[in-house]
Design a protein around this motif. Structure first.
Motif, short mmCIF file in Angstrom:
data_model
loop_
_atom_site.label_atom_id
_atom_site.label_comp_id
_atom_site.label_asym_id
_atom_site.label_seq_id
_atom_site.Cartn_x
_atom_site.Cartn_y
_atom_site.Cartn_z
N PRO A 1 0.84 -1.20 0.00
CA PRO A 1 0.00 0.00 0.00
C PRO A 1 0.88 1.25 0.00
O PRO A 1 1.87 1.30 0.73
N ILE A 2 0.49 2.21 -0.79
CA ILE A 2 1.35 3.40 -0.92
C ILE A 2 0.47 4.59 -1.29
O ILE A 2 -0.55 4.43 -1.96
N ALA A 3 0.85 5.75 -0.82
CA ALA A 3 0.08 6.96 -1.12
C ALA A 3 0.91 7.90 -2.00
O ALA A 3 2.12 8.03 -1.79
N SER B 1 4.67 -0.57 -6.91
CA SER B 1 3.72 0.09 -6.01
C SER B 1 3.59 1.58 -6.33
O SER B 1 2.49 2.10 -6.49
N VAL B 2 4.72 2.25 -6.44
CA VAL B 2 4.64 3.70 -6.61
C VAL B 2 4.16 4.06 -8.02
O VAL B 2 3.44 5.04 -8.21
N SER B 3 4.52 3.26 -9.00
CA SER B 3 4.07 3.61 -10.36
C SER B 3 2.57 3.41 -10.48
O SER B 3 1.87 4.25 -11.07
N ASN B 4 2.06 2.34 -9.90
CA ASN B 4 0.60 2.18 -9.93
C ASN B 4 -0.08 3.19 -9.01
O ASN B 4 -1.21 3.61 -9.27
N GLY B 5 0.64 3.59 -7.95
CA GLY B 5 0.10 4.66 -7.11
C GLY B 5 -0.04 5.96 -7.88
O GLY B 5 -1.02 6.69 -7.72
N ILE B 6 0.90 6.22 -8.74
CA ILE B 6 0.82 7.43 -9.58
C ILE B 6 -0.35 7.31 -10.55
O ILE B 6 -1.08 8.28 -10.80
N VAL B 7 -0.56 6.10 -11.08
CA VAL B 7 -1.70 5.88 -11.98
C VAL B 7 -3.01 6.22 -11.25
O VAL B 7 -3.85 6.96 -11.75
N GLU C 1 -4.00 10.02 -3.14
CA GLU C 1 -4.74 8.76 -3.10
C GLU C 1 -3.82 7.67 -2.56
O GLU C 1 -2.62 7.66 -2.84
N THR C 2 -4.43 6.77 -1.83
CA THR C 2 -3.68 5.59 -1.39
C THR C 2 -4.08 4.41 -2.27
O THR C 2 -5.27 4.18 -2.49
N THR C 3 -3.10 3.74 -2.79
CA THR C 3 -3.37 2.58 -3.63
C THR C 3 -3.17 1.33 -2.80
O THR C 3 -2.10 1.13 -2.22
N ARG C 4 -4.21 0.55 -2.72
CA ARG C 4 -4.09 -0.75 -2.03
C ARG C 4 -4.30 -1.82 -3.07
O ARG C 4 -5.31 -1.84 -3.74
#
Lengths: 338, 783
Positions: B490-492, B558-564, B629-632
């Motif tokens: 999980p990453i924001a 994680s971070v690249s999909n978090g950016i998405v 946004e936080t991506t889980r």
């Protein structure tokens, strides 16, 4: 690291005067080993006498056809000096087998002779070491001794001398010019470094108040049939497990005169005149090389982790003699053993 | 333009972007979330300025210029008025207690400010919980620097000398006199094999391995040893604590996780979260050694609190060996097969080293369980507790070592079966995780084998050992498989987009030298339809949106999909604004129908329907859109997620002298979408170099009489130098993964090293006919 005073010597006499006045001081030139040792609190000079401004940086021919190398000539300059590269390529090769380009740029000719062992225990002030602290004991004998000596060891010390350049100088029978309070004297190379005996704290026969001023090479450089073969744990930038410098004078396939010395195996570059003599007048072939190697190593003694060095030394001597006899010296930059 | 260096921020520089070789079009993924605006724009033709996607391109590091010019500041380079310098004193014994510590001589030196010991340090927490950082081992009592008189390992920090300059601190450190009461220590793994802690086996055994082994016509048993290895990052461990006043501190720390350090420091010193800020804008390599907060940060904060001044603590290279390490281990592998090469059974047990105070371990044996088709498998894992500091993660922890043993054993079994090692592995090829029985989200290992073998010329291999030579050298060819997990956490991510077409993208993650700044800029540029130099990246600051430590190869995915995810939120808001414009061409567009491209909000269906971002924002009087946004990542329990590789190695071994040279390595990697062809290539190339070191050079040598590491420096702890590294070819095989995450990214930090040592060890066997099972394979072991 302890604090220290810093002084600069104006000339050789001044340098000698300064060190005589304060036996706790040390000369510093390139500092590539001394500073490491000071950072580890192994060397604790109260005062450093900077000799880098002394006029000892020339490489010049001598009247008898040899070459005189000033004590401050950097290792790099020496290796690439035309006189050395052409007439003493074994020396150039040995220098280039050592350290790294950056260290060779800083390291001086005299300093190379004076560098101290890399025995792990010498460097770690927490452990006993007779060389660092006489009488405290040798931790390497029963410790991690993979890099230690197999020849000329004593009950008090099994350290090796780490230099590559000195192995070549031993073969070349260089002379070490030194200046002291009583004037100048010349020390034959074979007598310069010592075996540990019961005084392993003394690496050399240089007196504490003497300064190396020059290293003189005799005329004979073995420029046709020579090699410097260094075997180590990686292909560059490591101290020798075993190294061999060879100089041969050949007449066709016949060896007229042989000299070779070993590095990485003893407290000083190791020569054995009997082994060399056994080659003289013989047709070069692996059998006589094996015999010579056997002679050199007849008294070799291994310890828990370094017994392999005896066999490695035997094979390295044979290979080095083949390289030299064939006129195919070891390259120091093609990532490959010839 | 001068920039505030204390603020980690990196702007992409389009001028330095290299050719888009190997670019992968992002395309419209089935999940419909991740759509590269750039790709869409490219499909729209000239009119809308086609732009090749940054994702996948060989973009040069956006922080490269700062790094090579010294502009990038590392933890030990930050300064403050009146900064106090420190020198750490380490224990001379491995176990016992400090009987007396005399600092009087040290303190009397001019310029010395204080000497901190366990006797005079400021208060710190007295419960284990406070010292358990986010990635601490579950079991045990974490080390507390300067806490009490107990000595737990040689080199343990026992005093901190603080002075007005570092020279004085170091000098005064030599004047501190310590008397110990030593106790008998044990640091030799082999001496404690009858006193182990048994761990719960990592994966459920299957079948009846003992019977299957017994009834197998071809069997192999081997014991494999890996010594303690140290990370040796270029940057030493360092912390600079800035005393801000008002009870606030800013810590510049070398770490892989600023928020982990932040939480830890707050707990240990009972500080309010808002009073502590941890920054780590650049990290000069860490490789796992910076996952847990290291003792220098505790020492620096202790000193800052004691003195109420700013303090810097930098460890020496030698002191770096008193931190964590890859545990030494003994692994035993039993394999049983039918004569046709069908694998019947795998038994893998591992005995690994930890400290006396914490149970650190990873699952060495897991990889044997999942990689190859075998009906029967069992595992065991024991820990040996020694008087050393706690072992820790080091690049591809457990796989680097576990797969080394497995792949060396597989090679030995292939020899026993008279099968080509590659053919044998293809016979055992599994389309499912053998432990869980789950299919892989993607697994293109077969293509790694094919492309790797072809590039290497594997088909020209003579099967017999000592059959190939080159002059005086024996030539050996070996291969191995590599495997790692495709992890995500999980990453924001926060994005601030301004009307002038500039975006600031923030996340508290680290860039430990892997290229995180760069891939973040690439992904953000593509997602927001901006040029690379229109994106600023901020990371390595505990006040930024939440991120776990950078490790396990999980940050890139994680971070690249978090950016998405956050880009979609920005896009949604932009679309809302665009719709409010009179006669908006996007009035009826749904968020899924539009992308950002070239500063425009564009309909994917009809490129003519577009509104400029600037117009949309200006119309509503908005100059800035900020979304966090936080991506889980959805828990996908129906697939296994792994990366794979095939490594082929050539060695040449001097027949008399046994000098080994690794002359060629081909590494073919299947790791989903490659975000940056250039940094990915470097990542794997560096891993291969490390694999060469593991195979031939690296070993931390402990004198068990002293319980002390004797080669604690990089002169005597050997890593490969240029001369040891010859031809390395890296291949990324195409692997589309539409399951693992929207971008199909699986991570690359670990996979490159896994299997390399085995491939080299196997090549050495092939060259010489000698099997060396204890690393490193130094030349004496070949006599």
């Amino acid at each position: 690291m302890i604090n220290f005073e810093y002084a600069r010597a104006n000339d050789v006499a001044d340098a000698v005067r300064q060190i005589a006045a304060d036996p706790t001081s040390k000369f510093i030139a390139g500092g590539t080993n001394l500073l490491d040792l000071m950072k580890e609190d192994v060397e604790r000079p109260a005062r450093l006498i900077d000799i880098t401004r002394l006029p000892l940086s020339d490489v010049e021919e001598t009247p008898d056809g040899g070459v005189r190398i000033g004590a401050l000539v950097p290792n790099s300059d020496l290796a690439w000096h035309p006189l050395i590269a052409q007439r003493y390529p074994m020396l150039a090769s040995a220098i280039l087998a050592g350290a790294s380009a950056q260290l060779r740029n800083m390291a001086s000719t005299g300093g190379n002779l004076m560098q101290r062992t890399r025995c792990f225990y010498f460097y770690d002030t927490v452990t006993p070491c007779n060389k660092r602290q006489p009488g405290s004991g040798c931790s390497a004998i029963a410790g991690i001794n993979r890099i230690n000596a197999i020849l000329g060891t004593s009950d008090t010390c099994i350290a090796t001398h780490p230099s590559d350049m000195c192995v070549a100088l031993a073969v070349l029978e260089a002379k070490v010019h030194v200046a002291g309070p009583g004037g100048e004297r010349v020390i034959p190379f074979a007598d310069f470094h010592r075996l540990p005996g019961d005084a392993p704290q003394r690496d050399t026969n240089l007196d504490a108040n003497e300064l190396i001023t020059a290293v003189e090479l005799p005329a004979d450089g073995f420029a046709k049939n020579y090699t410097y073969l260094k075997i180590r744990d990686r292909l560059s930038y490591a101290f020798a497990l075993v190294s061999v410098a060879v100089g041969l004078e050949m007449d066709g396939n016949t060896i007229r005169r042989a000299r070779f010395a070993l590095g990485g195996v003893a407290h000083k570059p190791w020569r054995d005149e009997a082994a060399e003599a056994g080659l003289n007048g013989k047709v070069a072939n692996p059998e006589i090389f094996e015999r010579a190697a056997g002679l050199v190593l007849r008294d070799a003694k291994g310890f828990e982790h370094n017994a392999f060095k005896i066999e490695l030394a035997r094979r390295t001597i044979v290979r080095a003699l083949i390289q030299a006899a064939h006129g195919t010296p070891q390259s120091q930059n093609n990532k490959k053993i010839a | 333009m001068p920039r505030d260096r204390s603020t980690p921020s990196h702007r992409g520089d389009i001028s330095r972007r290299t050719v888009l070789q190997g670019a992968v079009a992002v395309g419209v993924l089935t999940h419909g979330q991740a759509v590269s605006s750039a790709t869409v724009a490219a499909e729209q033709g000239e009119a809308s300025k086609p732009m090749a996607p940054y994702i996948g391109s060989a973009t040069s590091r956006v922080d490269g210029r700062d790094k090579v010019t010294g502009g990038a500041k590392y933890a030990g380079e930050f300064n403050a008025p009146g900064l106090v310098h420190a020198s750490v004193i380490g224990s001379a014994i491995a176990k016992g207690r400090i009987a007396r510590i005399d600092v009087s001589e040290a303190i009397s030196v001019g310029g010395v400010v204080a000497v901190l010991t366990h006797e005079n340090r400021p208060p710190m927490a007295d419960d284990d919980k406070a010292y358990k950082d986010a990635v601490a081992p579950d079991q045990g009592s974490p080390f507390r620097p300067l806490y009490d008189d107990r000595i737990r390992f040689s080199g343990q920090p026992i005093a901190l000398v603080l002075a007005e300059n570092s020279e004085t601190a170091r000098f005064a450190a030599s004047l501190v006199h310590v008397e110990y009461e030593p106790e008998k220590h044990v640091t030799d793994l082999y001496s404690k094999l009858n006193d182990v802690v048994s761990l719960k086996a990592p994966a459920k055994p299957r079948g009846d391995t003992a019977s299957a082994l017994a009834s197998s016509p071809v069997r192999h048993h081997g014991e494999y040893y890996v010594p303690i290895e140290h990370h040796n990052p270029m940057e030493p461990y360092a912390s600079t604590v800035i005393w801000e006043g008002g009870g606030k501190i800013t810590i510049y720390d070398k770490t892989q996780g600023v928020q982990n350090v932040h939480g830890y420091v707050c707990n240990v010193f009972n500080l309010k979260p808002e009073d502590v800020r941890v920054m780590s804008p650049f990290v000069g390599g860490a490789f796992g050694s910076g996952l847990r907060p290291q003792y220098q940060v505790v020492l620096a904060v202790l000193a800052a609190r004691a003195l109420e001044r700013s303090v810097r603590v930098v460890l020496t290279r030698q002191q770096m060996y008193s931190l964590g390490y890859r545990p030494a281990m003994i692994q035993r592998i039993d394999l049983g097969a039918e004569t046709d090469g069908t694998l019947n059974a795998i038994s893998h047990d591992a005995t690994t080293v930890t400290s006396q105070y914490e149970n650190f371990h990873r699952n060495e044996t897991t990889w044997s369980g999942l990689l190859y088709k075998s009906a029967n498998a069992k595992y065991a894992h024991n820990l040996v507790r020694l008087d050393l500091s706690t072992s820790c993660d080091m690049r591809a922890p457990s796989a680097t070592t576990g797969v080394y043993a497995l792949e060396a054993a597989m090679d030995e079994l292939a020899v026993a079966l008279k099968l080509d090692p590659l053919e044998f592995r293809l016979k055992c090829y599994s389309e499912r995780d053998q432990s869980s029985g789950l299919p892989f989200s993607s697994k293109n290992l077969r293509e790694c084998y094919r492309q790797g073998a072809e590039a290497f010329g594997w088909d020209k291999r003579s099967p017999e050992p000592r059959a190939m030579r080159d002059g005086r050298e024996l030539v050996g060819w070996g291969m191995a498989t590599g495997i790692w997990e495709a992890l995500q956490v999980p990453i924001a991510v926060r994005i601030a987009l301004t009307a002038n077409g500039h975006a600031e993208v923030s996340c508290a993650t680290s860039d430990i030298g892997t290229g995180t700044y760069t891939i973040m800029a690439q992904v953000a540029a593509d997602m927001l339809g901006l040029p690379l130099d229109g994106v600023d990246i901020r990371l390595g600051d505990s006040t930024l949106p939440q991120s776990p430590v950078e490790g396990g190869s999980w940050i890139a995915a994680s971070v690249s999909n978090g950016i998405v995810t956050t880009s979609r939120a920005v896009l949604k808001e932009l679309l809302r604004l665009a719709k409010e414009m009179p006669n908006s061409p996007l009035a009826t567009a749904a968020p899924e129908e539009v992308v950002l491209s070239g500063g425009m909000i564009v309909s994917r269906r009809d490129a003519a329907r577009a509104v400029s971002i600037a117009d949309a924002m200006q119309h509503d009087g908005v100059d800035r859109i900020v979304r966090e946004e936080t991506t889980r990542f959805a828990r996908d329990s129906s697939h296994a997620h792994n990366t794979h590789s095939a490594i082929f190695a050539e060695v040449k071994v001097d027949e008399q002298l046994n000098v080994v040279r690794v002359t060629r390595v081909v590494s073919a990697v299947a790791a989903g979408r490659i975000l940056n062809a250039k940094t990915a290539h470097s990542q794997v190339m560096g891993s291969v170099v490390w694999g060469i070191g593991m195979a031939l050079h690296e070993e931390t040598l402990i004198d068990h009489a002293f319980g002390r590491i004797m080669n604690a420096n990089i002169a005597e702890y050997h890593v490969p130098v240029n001369a040891d590294v010859q031809d390395i070819k890296v291949i990324f095989v195409d692997e589309k993964d539409e399951i693992v995450n929207p971008l199909g990214v699986k991570g690359l930090g670990e996979i490159g090293i896994v299997g390399v040592a085995a491939a080299i060890a196997n090549a050495i066997y092939h060259a010489t006919g000698k099997r060396v099972r204890a690393l490193p394979i130094t030349l004496d072991k070949l006599y």
